[in-house]
Design an enzyme around this catalytic site. Structure first.
Site, PDB file in Angstrom:
ATOM      1  N   ASP A  67      -0.189  -7.451  -6.936  1.00 29.12           N
ATOM      2  CA  ASP A  67      -0.825  -6.215  -6.511  1.00 29.12           C
ATOM      3  C   ASP A  67       0.068  -5.445  -5.545  1.00 29.12           C
ATOM      4  O   ASP A  67       0.262  -5.861  -4.401  1.00 29.12           O
ATOM      5  CB  ASP A  67      -2.160  -6.566  -5.843  1.00 29.12           C
ATOM      6  CG  ASP A  67      -2.985  -5.354  -5.483  1.00 29.12           C
ATOM      7  OD1 ASP A  67      -2.592  -4.236  -5.849  1.00 29.12           O
ATOM      8  OD2 ASP A  67      -4.027  -5.528  -4.831  1.00 29.12           O
ATOM      9  N   ASP A 265      -0.130   1.772  -8.124  1.00 30.71           N
ATOM     10  CA  ASP A 265      -0.833   0.534  -7.788  1.00 30.71           C
ATOM     11  C   ASP A 265      -0.989  -0.337  -9.034  1.00 30.71           C
ATOM     12  O   ASP A 265      -1.704   0.017  -9.961  1.00 30.71           O
ATOM     13  CB  ASP A 265      -2.214   0.884  -7.212  1.00 30.71           C
ATOM     14  CG  ASP A 265      -2.974  -0.323  -6.704  1.00 30.71           C
ATOM     15  OD1 ASP A 265      -2.388  -1.419  -6.652  1.00 30.71           O
ATOM     16  OD2 ASP A 265      -4.161  -0.177  -6.370  1.00 30.71           O
TER      17      ASP A 265
END
Length: 388
Positions: A67, A265
């Site tokens: 992430d 992201d």
């Protein structure tokens, strides 16, 4: 991870075709690096992408969602003092690892962990707590442990979170690998080895694999856009979108629509755009899709189609241009997203509530590209054909 939504299969029986779609080659790092295979998260019931890393002594393997929108790495631990979700592997048991150490509440490291909030301790142990945009969260002990990527890439005293209270849309993953920009994140903790340089390619379907690489040298085929200074004090990699196009036509969107900035992201599935920009994108897309029957929206999607009577579907190109003239043609798998089975598809973008909200460039739109993060030089780059 700013947001996580929409667990869905990437598979479809429909054959996609698109005009002006080339056959680009993958840009590789010519220098030695460590590379981890990346299967789709659907293999463990998650909509994100995962890698397997080792923790502890002796080493135990754990599947983690990687992430770029998070800083601290964490995994669920025994004993689960409150609530834990079901994961693929057994949870990490600190009592069975000779290299596990809790961080003291009085240490400078604990102050670093608490730098974004209130310092929290349990007895003499330092606690961490993280909550994501979709309401998922993890709370537990801050500790150090040996992290292993390969037989030659072993990091002792790696700072991580030993989760004791964890809930959310993590699928069967054991936790998260935080690839953000702060000192807590993996790139900073391993900077002496990898120089804050990493790249990945996210596969377009569950029948193919991608990769996550650390270190190496950047290929000349990668085109870079600078990181936005607006996000320098955050864990996020901020980018500046300057243009959107549909079917090869530039959309009439005032630059002020993106004034709140954009974050790339890997832990958010669907891209979020300012409502002004999304409205233009959706409207132009609909004009070029009149040959196919539209259907009701689904969840965050409002531009959806029923392809149940079609074996072949032709869809318009969707392009994104970043500051510096870096152009990116979204892969077909990142333009339409399957919902409720394999015959209903929706435009794989959504609008934010207001133009003042930060936009997000999600992982679906990054598929098949080599995406390179160069933390030292403050830039993010893209090269097509990254998974081939």
């Amino acid at each position: 991870m700013l947001l996580r939504t929409l667990k869905s299969s990437f598979e479809t029986n429909i054959e996609w075709t698109r005009s002006m779609q080339g056959s680009p080659s993958r840009g590789k790092f010519p220098e030695k690096q460590v590379t981890l295979p990346v299967p789709p998260g659907t293999s463990i019931g998650a909509a994100d992408y995962v890698v397997t890393v080792g923790l502890g002594t002796p080493k135990k393997d754990f599947t983690l969602i990687f992430d770029t929108g998070s800083d601290i790495t964490w995994t669920q631990c025994e004993p689960c003092s409150k609530t834990c979700y079901k994961q693929k592997e057994p949870r990490l048991n600190p009592s069975k690892s000779s290299s596990y150490k809790n961080i003291s509440c009085s240490s400078a490291v604990c102050d670093l962990v608490a730098s974004e909030g209130t310092k929290t301790c349990s007895s003499s142990a330092c606690l961490y707590q993280v909550q994501y945009g979709d309401g998922s969260y993890s709370i537990g002990l801050t500790a150090t442990e040996t992290l292993t990527l390969s037989s030659t890439d072993v990091f002792k005293n790696f700072l991580f979170g030993c989760g004791q209270q964890n809930q959310g849309l993590f699928g069967g993953a054991a936790g998260l690998l935080g690839l953000g920009r702060t000192k807590l994140a993996f790139p900073s903790q391993t900077a002496k080895t990898y120089r804050k340089l990493f790249s990945y390619c996210l596969p377009a379907s569950s029948s193919s694999n991608g990769y996550l690489s650390f270190g190496g040298k950047v290929s000349k085929s990668v085109k870079f856009t600078p990181l936005s200074a607006d996000f320098d004090s955050t864990p996020f990699y901020g980018l500046d979108i300057t243009e959107l196009s549909v079917g090869g036509r530039k959309l009439s969107i005032d630059a002020s629509a993106f004034s709140a900035g954009t974050v790339i992201d890997s832990g958010t599935v669907i891209s979020r755009l300012p409502p002004t920009a999304y409205s233009e994108l959706s409207s132009e897309f609909k004009k070029l899709m009149t040959d196919y029957p539209s259907t009701s929206g689904y969840s965050i999607f409002d531009t959806c189609y029923d392809f149940s009577k079609y074996e072949t579907v032709r869809i318009p190109k969707v392009g994104v241009t970043f500051k510096g003239g870096v152009e990116m043609d979204i892969d077909v798998s990142g333009i339409l997203y399957p919902v409720n089975g394999s015959k209903k598809f929706c435009l794989a973008f959504a609008g934010n509530g207001d133009d003042s909200d930060t936009s997000i460039f999600g992982n679906v739109q990054q598929r098949t590209y080599q995406v390179v993060y160069d933390g030292v030089k403050g830039r993010v780059g893209f090269a097509p054909g990254g998974c081939s």
